[in-house]
Write a protein that holds these residues in place. Structure first.
Motif, PDB file in Angstrom:
ATOM      1  N   VAL A 177      43.316   8.826  40.293  1.00 30.49           N
ATOM      2  CA  VAL A 177      43.309   9.386  38.942  1.00 30.49           C
ATOM      3  C   VAL A 177      44.151   8.513  38.017  1.00 30.49           C
ATOM      4  O   VAL A 177      45.278   8.143  38.353  1.00 30.49           O
ATOM      5  CB  VAL A 177      43.858  10.833  38.928  1.00 30.49           C
ATOM      6  CG1 VAL A 177      43.984  11.341  37.499  1.00 30.49           C
ATOM      7  CG2 VAL A 177      42.964  11.758  39.742  1.00 30.49           C
ATOM      8  N   ILE A 178      43.577   8.153  36.881  1.00 33.57           N
ATOM      9  CA  ILE A 178      44.330   7.518  35.795  1.00 33.57           C
ATOM     10  C   ILE A 178      44.349   8.504  34.635  1.00 33.57           C
ATOM     11  O   ILE A 178      43.296   8.893  34.121  1.00 33.57           O
ATOM     12  CB  ILE A 178      43.679   6.197  35.345  1.00 33.57           C
ATOM     13  CG1 ILE A 178      43.706   5.161  36.475  1.00 33.57           C
ATOM     14  CG2 ILE A 178      44.386   5.639  34.108  1.00 33.57           C
ATOM     15  CD1 ILE A 178      42.991   3.864  36.133  1.00 33.57           C
ATOM     16  N   HIS A 179      45.547   8.925  34.248  1.00 28.39           N
ATOM     17  CA  HIS A 179      45.680   9.913  33.187  1.00 28.39           C
ATOM     18  C   HIS A 179      46.293   9.285  31.946  1.00 28.39           C
ATOM     19  O   HIS A 179      47.280   8.555  32.029  1.00 28.39           O
ATOM     20  CB  HIS A 179      46.562  11.080  33.658  1.00 28.39           C
ATOM     21  CG  HIS A 179      46.887  12.049  32.562  1.00 28.39           C
ATOM     22  ND1 HIS A 179      48.187  12.405  32.238  1.00 28.39           N
ATOM     23  CD2 HIS A 179      46.093  12.740  31.693  1.00 28.39           C
ATOM     24  CE1 HIS A 179      48.173  13.270  31.237  1.00 28.39           C
ATOM     25  NE2 HIS A 179      46.920  13.485  30.885  1.00 28.39           N
ATOM     26  N   ARG A 180      45.688   9.533  30.804  1.00 32.63           N
ATOM     27  CA  ARG A 180      46.275   9.147  29.535  1.00 32.63           C
ATOM     28  C   ARG A 180      46.505  10.416  28.735  1.00 32.63           C
ATOM     29  O   ARG A 180      45.568  11.096  28.330  1.00 32.63           O
ATOM     30  CB  ARG A 180      45.348   8.191  28.763  1.00 32.63           C
ATOM     31  CG  ARG A 180      45.322   6.786  29.343  1.00 32.63           C
ATOM     32  CD  ARG A 180      46.707   6.138  29.241  1.00 32.63           C
ATOM     33  NE  ARG A 180      46.768   4.841  29.907  1.00 32.63           N
ATOM     34  CZ  ARG A 180      47.156   4.645  31.158  1.00 32.63           C
ATOM     35  NH1 ARG A 180      47.516   5.687  31.903  1.00 32.63           N
ATOM     36  NH2 ARG A 180      47.200   3.438  31.668  1.00 32.63           N
ATOM     37  N   TYR A 200      38.849   8.725  38.644  1.00 27.55           N
ATOM     38  CA  TYR A 200      38.715   9.621  37.493  1.00 27.55           C
ATOM     39  C   TYR A 200      39.676   9.168  36.394  1.00 27.55           C
ATOM     40  O   TYR A 200      40.875   8.992  36.634  1.00 27.55           O
ATOM     41  CB  TYR A 200      39.035  11.065  37.890  1.00 27.55           C
ATOM     42  CG  TYR A 200      37.900  11.744  38.616  1.00 27.55           C
ATOM     43  CD1 TYR A 200      37.008  12.561  37.928  1.00 27.55           C
ATOM     44  CD2 TYR A 200      37.718  11.567  39.990  1.00 27.55           C
ATOM     45  CE1 TYR A 200      35.953  13.179  38.593  1.00 27.55           C
ATOM     46  CE2 TYR A 200      36.665  12.177  40.659  1.00 27.55           C
ATOM     47  CZ  TYR A 200      35.784  12.976  39.947  1.00 27.55           C
ATOM     48  OH  TYR A 200      34.739  13.579  40.610  1.00 27.55           O
ATOM     49  N   ILE A 201      39.142   8.960  35.204  1.00 29.02           N
ATOM     50  CA  ILE A 201      39.955   8.662  34.028  1.00 29.02           C
ATOM     51  C   ILE A 201      40.021   9.937  33.199  1.00 29.02           C
ATOM     52  O   ILE A 201      39.004  10.412  32.684  1.00 29.02           O
ATOM     53  CB  ILE A 201      39.346   7.508  33.209  1.00 29.02           C
ATOM     54  CG1 ILE A 201      39.344   6.222  34.038  1.00 29.02           C
ATOM     55  CG2 ILE A 201      40.127   7.309  31.906  1.00 29.02           C
ATOM     56  CD1 ILE A 201      38.616   5.062  33.374  1.00 29.02           C
ATOM     57  N   ILE A 202      41.210  10.484  33.083  1.00 25.38           N
ATOM     58  CA  ILE A 202      41.382  11.762  32.393  1.00 25.38           C
ATOM     59  C   ILE A 202      42.152  11.531  31.097  1.00 25.38           C
ATOM     60  O   ILE A 202      43.290  11.047  31.104  1.00 25.38           O
ATOM     61  CB  ILE A 202      42.139  12.770  33.282  1.00 25.38           C
ATOM     62  CG1 ILE A 202      41.335  13.060  34.559  1.00 25.38           C
ATOM     63  CG2 ILE A 202      42.415  14.057  32.515  1.00 25.38           C
ATOM     64  CD1 ILE A 202      42.050  13.963  35.549  1.00 25.38           C
ATOM     65  N   VAL A 203      41.509  11.828  29.988  1.00 24.60           N
ATOM     66  CA  VAL A 203      42.153  11.773  28.671  1.00 24.60           C
ATOM     67  C   VAL A 203      42.310  13.224  28.227  1.00 24.60           C
ATOM     68  O   VAL A 203      41.338  13.875  27.814  1.00 24.60           O
ATOM     69  CB  VAL A 203      41.318  10.961  27.666  1.00 24.60           C
ATOM     70  CG1 VAL A 203      42.002  10.935  26.305  1.00 24.60           C
ATOM     71  CG2 VAL A 203      41.086   9.549  28.184  1.00 24.60           C
ATOM     72  N   ALA A 204      43.526  13.745  28.326  1.00 22.74           N
ATOM     73  CA  ALA A 204      43.778  15.166  28.085  1.00 22.74           C
ATOM     74  C   ALA A 204      45.279  15.384  28.001  1.00 22.74           C
ATOM     75  O   ALA A 204      46.061  14.501  28.381  1.00 22.74           O
ATOM     76  CB  ALA A 204      43.185  16.012  29.227  1.00 22.74           C
ATOM     77  N   PRO A 205      45.722  16.556  27.527  1.00 20.61           N
ATOM     78  CA  PRO A 205      47.168  16.829  27.483  1.00 20.61           C
ATOM     79  C   PRO A 205      47.815  16.809  28.866  1.00 20.61           C
ATOM     80  O   PRO A 205      48.958  16.390  29.008  1.00 20.61           O
ATOM     81  CB  PRO A 205      47.244  18.223  26.841  1.00 20.61           C
ATOM     82  CG  PRO A 205      45.975  18.363  26.074  1.00 20.61           C
ATOM     83  CD  PRO A 205      44.948  17.623  26.855  1.00 20.61           C
TER      84      PRO A 205
END
Length: 513
Positions: free
Chosen positions: A361-364, A346-351
């Motif tokens: 999970v990869i979070h930006r 899951y690539i999550i672009v969020a605060p």
């Protein structure tokens, strides 16, 4: 509370609107004091030509809000003490332009008087055209030609055939009068709103027929204003200042810098920043950003297939299912969404991020509401620009993600390129006595010819003809050419150019010399 009072409260606390145009020297100085003066390749190129040639005509044909007038004020600031500068703005009025041409001698005499006052502090009568004759005679007698710069803003180039003919006639008259000034190095920089390619071709063709262009040995048209190479850090600071204390999301800052590098209309950079400050979120644009990110990942990653009932955004060749989530707040994710996938990412672009059982999970971290608000402001003004900026934003985010998706091998030691070593040794000698040089000093130096010789074998085809001329007769603009070649071939600049000043670039940053 009444709607009128509410409106007043909103205006009181709303961010101050950013300037879209500069109309006077006072406005220009206030702007520079507040936001700084960002070096552009367009400005540098014009300065290089002015320092190299005896006659030059430079046309800035761009849409409103591109930064055309700002460049003229920069040139005024740069050359005021070096020679007479005649600055005129016509607001696209044919009548104003005619009046200017008909009274050119008087205006020139006044510009010479202004220059004398700038240099000596003494005031002389500037309304007498005889002053022009005296200046020409002195220059001819001494053999020292005085640089004379015409800065003509918003010159009328009408689309109507009848008006076009009339304006070309007056333009030819002006160019002929300017060229007839003995003892001066004449350079004309004019701006006008962008015109069609057909009209632009017709304009030049008719001027050429009348003999207006043959008098100038350097004619160049500019259609956009680009950031000068090597000034990315300064551009980031500039963008942050434009935000007036508002904290912009880092991805938006990088996007705005890339817009400046690619020569987007400056008005659109301001719209992006203004939109970010207004925070007008749109779910539709959140989806647009999601689709843009998926599209960019598809370009960068090898894809495979998965025989499953769900539909992830991407499937990699090793069977990894990738799902991209773009959210204003913490995303609500169903961990069973792709339960059949052997590997899930899951690539999550969020605060905020979120742990997902059985998945990587990869979070930006990104202020998506701010980003979407900025995009909304652009989409409301120009859809094509919006699509271009959306693409840049997606590239910026995906570039930061890719190293976490794929195993990026550590760079192997590279054998030192002998040419790089020689170039850096030349630069070391060139800047041995001073960190700052001028184009003229560099072009006249013997080591500059050695530098051009080293660049010759690797020069791209598009620059070869110019390089051959520079190797035979190095002039000031050849310094810009050398830097352009190094940027094209190595992705680094030999010189860092800011107007008339030349610094050593980032080409040798990894070299010991």
């Amino acid at each position: 509370m009444s709607s009128k009072i509410l409106h007043g409260v909103k205006e009181m606390f709303s961010p101050k609107s950013l300037p879209l145009s500069i109309k006077s020297v006072e406005e220009y100085r206030r702007y520079v004091k507040t936001y700084g003066k960002l070096p552009t390749k367009t400005f540098n190129d014009i300065v290089g030509h002015i320092e190299s040639e005896n006659r030059g005509l430079y046309l800035l044909l761009m849409p409103p809000g591109s930064g055309k007038s700002f460049i003229l004020f920069q040139l005024l600031d740069e050359f005021t003490a070096k020679g007479p500068v005649l600055f005129e703005s016509f607001s696209n009025s044919s009548e104003k332009f005619k009046s200017f041409v008909n009274t050119l001698e008087v205006r020139l005499a006044q510009s010479i008087a202004n220059w004398v006052h700038t240099v000596t502090g003494k005031t002389i009568g500037g309304n007498n055209p005889e002053l022009l004759t005296v200046a020409c005679a002195i220059a001819e007698a001494t053999g020292v030609h005085i640089p004379l710069l015409f800065l003509l803003d918003e010159v009328p180039l009408e689309r109507e055939e009848s008006k076009l003919e009339e304006n070309i006639q007056y333009m030819e008259t002006f160019l002929r009068k300017a060229d007839g000034l003995a003892g001066f190095k004449i350079h004309v920089v004019l701006t006008s709103h962008a015109i069609s390619a057909d009209l632009q071709e017709k304009f030049f063709e008719k001027l050429r027929e009348r003999g207006g262009l043959q008098r100038y040995n350097r004619i160049r048209t500019f259609n956009k204003v680009e950031l000068a190479p090597g000034f990315e850090d300064e551009a980031r600071d500039f963008v942050k200042k434009l935000a007036q204390g508002f904290l912009l999301d880092p991805y938006l800052v990088d996007t705005a810098v890339e817009m400046l590098k690619r020569g987007f209309v400056f008005r659109h950079v301001i719209r992006l920043i203004d939109g970010a400050r207004r925070r007008e979120a749109s779910v539709d644009l959140e989806r647009d950003l999601h689709h843009a990110l998926v599209g960019e990942l598809e370009k960068k990653l090898p894809q495979g297939k998965a025989n499953i009932s769900s539909r992830p955004d991407l499937v990699l060749v090793d069977g990894t299912c990738i799902e991209v989530k773009v959210r204003f707040s913490t995303p609500d994710i169903n961990p069973l969404q792709h339960a059949e996938c052997p590997k899930k990412l899951y690539i999550i672009v969020a605060p905020e991020s979120q742990n997902i059982q059985g998945a990587r999970v990869i979070h930006r971290k990104a202020d998506v509401a701010q980003i979407v608000s900025a995009l909304q402001a652009l989409k409301a003004e120009d859809k094509k620009t919006y699509e271009g900026v959306l693409g840049i934003l997606a590239q910026t985010i995906v570039t930061s993600i890719l190293p976490d998706i794929t195993q990026v091998p550590k760079p192997q030691p590279v054998l030192e390129d002998n040419r790089i070593r020689l170039i850096c040794a030349i630069l070391s000698q060139m800047f041995r006595d001073s960190k700052t040089q001028t184009r003229s000093y560099i072009a006249k130096s013997s080591v500059f010819k050695a530098l051009l010789h080293e660049l010759a074998p690797i020069t791209p085809a598009e620059y070869k003809e110019q390089l051959e001329k520079c190797m035979k007769n190095p002039v000031a603009s050849c310094v810009d050419l050398a830097s352009d070649i190094s940027e094209k071939v190595y992705g680094k600049t030999i010189f860092r150019i800011e107007g008339s000043k030349v610094y050593i670039g980032n080409f040798c940053i990894d070299q010991q010399f």
